[in-house]
Design a protein around this motif. Structure first.
Motif, PDB file in Angstrom:
ATOM      1  N   ILE A  79      45.017  49.529  41.487  1.00  0.00           N
ATOM      2  CA  ILE A  79      45.834  48.698  42.380  1.00  0.00           C
ATOM      3  C   ILE A  79      47.292  49.144  42.249  1.00  0.00           C
ATOM      4  CG2 ILE A  79      46.661  46.374  42.958  1.00  0.00           C
ATOM      5  CD1 ILE A  79      44.067  45.225  41.912  1.00  0.00           C
ATOM      6  N   VAL A  81      51.271  48.856  42.786  1.00  0.00           N
ATOM      7  CA  VAL A  81      52.250  47.778  42.886  1.00  0.00           C
ATOM      8  C   VAL A  81      53.597  48.400  43.241  1.00  0.00           C
ATOM      9  CG1 VAL A  81      53.376  45.862  41.707  1.00  0.00           C
ATOM     10  CG2 VAL A  81      51.054  46.525  41.052  1.00  0.00           C
ATOM     11  N   TYR A  84      58.662  45.641  48.170  1.00  0.00           N
ATOM     12  CA  TYR A  84      58.502  45.288  49.568  1.00  0.00           C
ATOM     13  C   TYR A  84      59.260  46.240  50.488  1.00  0.00           C
ATOM     14  CZ  TYR A  84      58.858  42.564  53.844  1.00  0.00           C
ATOM     15  OH  TYR A  84      58.813  42.153  55.146  1.00  0.00           O
ATOM     16  N   LYS A  90      52.340  51.928  51.451  1.00  0.00           N
ATOM     17  CA  LYS A  90      50.949  51.505  51.528  1.00  0.00           C
ATOM     18  C   LYS A  90      50.038  52.677  51.914  1.00  0.00           C
ATOM     19  CE  LYS A  90      48.150  47.736  53.318  1.00  0.00           C
ATOM     20  NZ  LYS A  90      48.196  46.420  53.965  1.00  0.00           N
ATOM     21  N   TYR A 101      46.554  47.556  47.219  1.00  0.00           N
ATOM     22  CA  TYR A 101      48.007  47.629  47.199  1.00  0.00           C
ATOM     23  C   TYR A 101      48.577  46.214  47.153  1.00  0.00           C
ATOM     24  CZ  TYR A 101      52.565  48.512  49.436  1.00  0.00           C
ATOM     25  OH  TYR A 101      53.890  48.593  49.741  1.00  0.00           O
ATOM     26  N   ILE A 102      49.505  45.957  46.248  1.00  0.00           N
ATOM     27  CA  ILE A 102      50.218  44.679  46.290  1.00  0.00           C
ATOM     28  C   ILE A 102      51.718  44.921  46.172  1.00  0.00           C
ATOM     29  CG2 ILE A 102      48.383  43.096  45.531  1.00  0.00           C
ATOM     30  CD1 ILE A 102      49.373  43.275  42.754  1.00  0.00           C
ATOM     31  N   GLU A 103      52.458  44.007  46.765  1.00  0.00           N
ATOM     32  CA  GLU A 103      53.908  44.166  46.803  1.00  0.00           C
ATOM     33  C   GLU A 103      54.605  43.296  45.761  1.00  0.00           C
ATOM     34  OE1 GLU A 103      54.481  43.025  50.844  1.00  0.00           O
ATOM     35  OE2 GLU A 103      54.204  45.058  51.606  1.00  0.00           O
ATOM     36  N   LYS A 104      55.707  43.818  45.258  1.00  0.00           N
ATOM     37  CA  LYS A 104      56.602  43.015  44.420  1.00  0.00           C
ATOM     38  C   LYS A 104      57.506  42.227  45.354  1.00  0.00           C
ATOM     39  CE  LYS A 104      56.867  46.295  40.612  1.00  0.00           C
ATOM     40  NZ  LYS A 104      57.694  47.322  39.946  1.00  0.00           N
ATOM     41  N   ILE A 106      55.697  39.994  42.465  1.00  0.00           N
ATOM     42  CA  ILE A 106      54.306  39.611  42.276  1.00  0.00           C
ATOM     43  C   ILE A 106      54.140  38.099  42.391  1.00  0.00           C
ATOM     44  CG2 ILE A 106      52.481  39.452  40.524  1.00  0.00           C
ATOM     45  CD1 ILE A 106      53.462  42.248  39.568  1.00  0.00           C
ATOM     46  N   LYS A 110      48.038  35.436  44.081  1.00  0.00           N
ATOM     47  CA  LYS A 110      47.608  36.565  44.885  1.00  0.00           C
ATOM     48  C   LYS A 110      47.232  37.757  43.981  1.00  0.00           C
ATOM     49  CE  LYS A 110      49.542  38.656  49.095  1.00  0.00           C
ATOM     50  NZ  LYS A 110      50.797  38.753  49.869  1.00  0.00           N
ATOM     51  N   PHE A 111      48.044  37.953  42.983  1.00  0.00           N
ATOM     52  CA  PHE A 111      47.830  39.052  42.047  1.00  0.00           C
ATOM     53  C   PHE A 111      46.460  38.920  41.356  1.00  0.00           C
ATOM     54  CE2 PHE A 111      48.160  40.800  37.723  1.00  0.00           C
ATOM     55  CZ  PHE A 111      48.494  42.106  38.010  1.00  0.00           C
ATOM     56  N   HIS A 114      43.511  39.564  43.640  1.00  0.00           N
ATOM     57  CA  HIS A 114      43.288  40.998  43.836  1.00  0.00           C
ATOM     58  C   HIS A 114      42.576  41.603  42.624  1.00  0.00           C
ATOM     59  CE1 HIS A 114      45.644  41.341  47.471  1.00  0.00           C
ATOM     60  NE2 HIS A 114      45.441  42.625  47.486  1.00  0.00           N
TER      61      HIS A 114
END
Ligand code: MN
Length: 128
Positions: A79, A81, A84, A90, A101-104, A106, A110-111, A114
Protein backbone atom coordinates in the motif's frame (compact mmCIF):
# COMPACT_ATOMS: atom_id res chain seq x y z
CA UNK A 1 -0.05 -12.84 13.88
CA UNK A 2 -0.03 -10.88 10.63
CA UNK A 3 3.21 -9.04 9.99
CA UNK A 4 3.43 -5.63 8.39
CA UNK A 5 6.55 -3.88 7.12
CA UNK A 6 6.29 -0.10 7.42
CA UNK A 7 8.70 1.86 5.22
CA UNK A 8 8.41 5.48 6.30
CA UNK A 9 11.09 8.08 7.04
CA UNK A 10 8.94 10.54 8.96
CA UNK A 11 9.03 9.74 12.66
CA UNK A 12 5.60 11.07 13.56
CA UNK A 13 3.92 9.27 10.67
CA UNK A 14 5.76 6.10 11.61
CA UNK A 15 4.63 6.45 15.20
CA UNK A 16 1.02 6.96 14.19
CA UNK A 17 1.05 3.99 11.80
CA UNK A 18 2.72 1.80 14.41
CA UNK A 19 0.09 2.69 17.01
CA UNK A 20 -2.78 2.04 14.63
CA UNK A 21 -1.41 -1.32 13.53
CA UNK A 22 -0.53 -2.47 17.04
CA UNK A 23 -3.97 -1.51 18.33
CA UNK A 24 -5.41 -3.74 15.64
CA UNK A 25 -3.26 -6.71 16.49
CA UNK A 26 -0.61 -6.55 13.81
CA UNK A 27 3.08 -7.15 14.37
CA UNK A 28 5.19 -4.48 12.72
CA UNK A 29 8.72 -4.06 11.48
CA UNK A 30 9.95 -0.61 10.50
CA UNK A 31 12.38 0.69 7.91
CA UNK A 32 13.31 4.35 7.52
CA UNK A 33 14.86 4.22 4.04
CA UNK A 34 13.89 2.65 0.73
CA UNK A 35 17.01 0.49 0.66
CA UNK A 36 16.37 -0.66 4.22
CA UNK A 37 12.83 -1.57 3.29
CA UNK A 38 13.89 -3.56 0.24
CA UNK A 39 16.41 -5.45 2.38
CA UNK A 40 13.82 -6.22 5.06
CA UNK A 41 11.36 -7.45 2.42
CA UNK A 42 14.01 -9.77 0.98
CA UNK A 43 15.06 -11.05 4.41
CA UNK A 44 11.69 -11.67 6.06
CA UNK A 45 8.16 -12.62 5.13
CA UNK A 46 5.44 -10.02 5.52
CA UNK A 47 1.69 -10.08 4.99
CA UNK A 48 1.60 -6.45 3.90
CA UNK A 49 3.93 -3.52 3.22
CA UNK A 50 3.08 0.13 3.89
CA UNK A 51 5.24 2.17 1.53
CA UNK A 52 5.86 5.89 1.88
CA UNK A 53 6.63 7.36 -1.54
CA UNK A 54 8.95 10.16 -0.46
CA UNK A 55 11.97 8.57 1.16
CA UNK A 56 15.51 9.91 1.67
CA UNK A 57 17.30 7.53 -0.69
CA UNK A 58 15.43 5.59 -3.38
CA UNK A 59 11.77 6.59 -3.48
CA UNK A 60 8.88 4.29 -2.67
CA UNK A 61 8.19 3.60 -6.32
CA UNK A 62 11.72 2.34 -6.92
CA UNK A 63 11.61 0.36 -3.67
CA UNK A 64 8.34 -1.23 -4.82
CA UNK A 65 9.83 -2.17 -8.19
CA UNK A 66 12.81 -3.78 -6.47
CA UNK A 67 10.60 -5.75 -4.11
CA UNK A 68 8.47 -6.95 -7.03
CA UNK A 69 11.59 -8.08 -8.89
CA UNK A 70 13.23 -9.66 -5.87
CA UNK A 71 13.61 -13.33 -5.21
CA UNK A 72 11.71 -12.92 -1.95
CA UNK A 73 7.94 -12.59 -1.72
CA UNK A 74 7.28 -10.56 -4.84
CA UNK A 75 3.53 -10.97 -4.39
CA UNK A 76 3.24 -9.24 -1.04
CA UNK A 77 0.51 -6.54 -1.07
CA UNK A 78 2.02 -3.05 -1.01
CA UNK A 79 0.00 0.00 0.00
CA UNK A 80 1.56 3.27 -1.15
CA UNK A 81 1.20 6.29 1.10
CA UNK A 82 1.77 9.75 -0.28
CA UNK A 83 0.75 13.34 0.07
CA UNK A 84 -2.47 14.69 -1.34
CA UNK A 85 -0.67 17.33 -3.38
CA UNK A 86 1.22 14.82 -5.48
CA UNK A 87 -1.15 14.45 -8.40
CA UNK A 88 -0.18 11.63 -10.70
CA UNK A 89 1.28 9.63 -7.86
CA UNK A 90 -1.63 7.24 -7.92
CA UNK A 91 -0.99 6.12 -11.49
CA UNK A 92 2.74 5.96 -10.89
CA UNK A 93 2.18 3.88 -7.77
CA UNK A 94 0.11 1.30 -9.65
CA UNK A 95 2.59 1.28 -12.52
CA UNK A 96 5.39 0.53 -10.08
CA UNK A 97 3.47 -2.44 -8.72
CA UNK A 98 1.65 -1.06 -5.69
CA UNK A 99 -1.55 -2.89 -4.77
CA UNK A 100 -3.39 0.11 -3.36
CA UNK A 101 -2.90 3.76 -2.56
CA UNK A 102 -3.77 6.02 0.36
CA UNK A 103 -3.20 9.71 0.82
CA UNK A 104 -1.72 11.65 3.70
CA UNK A 105 -2.85 12.89 6.09
CA UNK A 106 -3.72 9.40 7.23
CA UNK A 107 -7.29 8.95 8.42
CA UNK A 108 -7.15 6.17 11.03
CA UNK A 109 -10.43 4.40 10.12
CA UNK A 110 -9.76 4.52 6.40
CA UNK A 111 -6.18 3.39 6.89
CA UNK A 112 -7.13 0.32 8.93
CA UNK A 113 -9.90 -0.57 6.48
CA UNK A 114 -7.35 -0.60 3.67
CA UNK A 115 -4.93 -2.68 5.69
CA UNK A 116 -7.59 -5.28 6.50
CA UNK A 117 -8.87 -5.34 2.96
CA UNK A 118 -5.56 -5.85 1.22
CA UNK A 119 -3.76 -8.00 3.74
CA UNK A 120 -6.23 -10.78 2.99
CA UNK A 121 -5.34 -10.86 -0.67
CA UNK A 122 -2.02 -12.44 0.18
CA UNK A 123 -2.67 -16.16 0.18
CA UNK A 124 0.83 -16.80 1.44
CA UNK A 125 0.08 -14.61 4.44
CA UNK A 126 -2.34 -17.18 5.81
CA UNK A 127 0.48 -19.64 6.36
CA UNK A 128 1.97 -19.75 9.87
MN1 MN B 1 8.53 10.45 3.60
Amino acid sequence: MKRVLVIEDNESNRYMIRCLLEQNGFEIVEAVTGEGGVEAAARERFDLIIMDIQLPDINGLEATRRIRQSSGDGDVPIIAVTSYAMTGDKTRAFDAGCTAYIEKPIEPDKFIKHVKKYIKLNKKGTQP
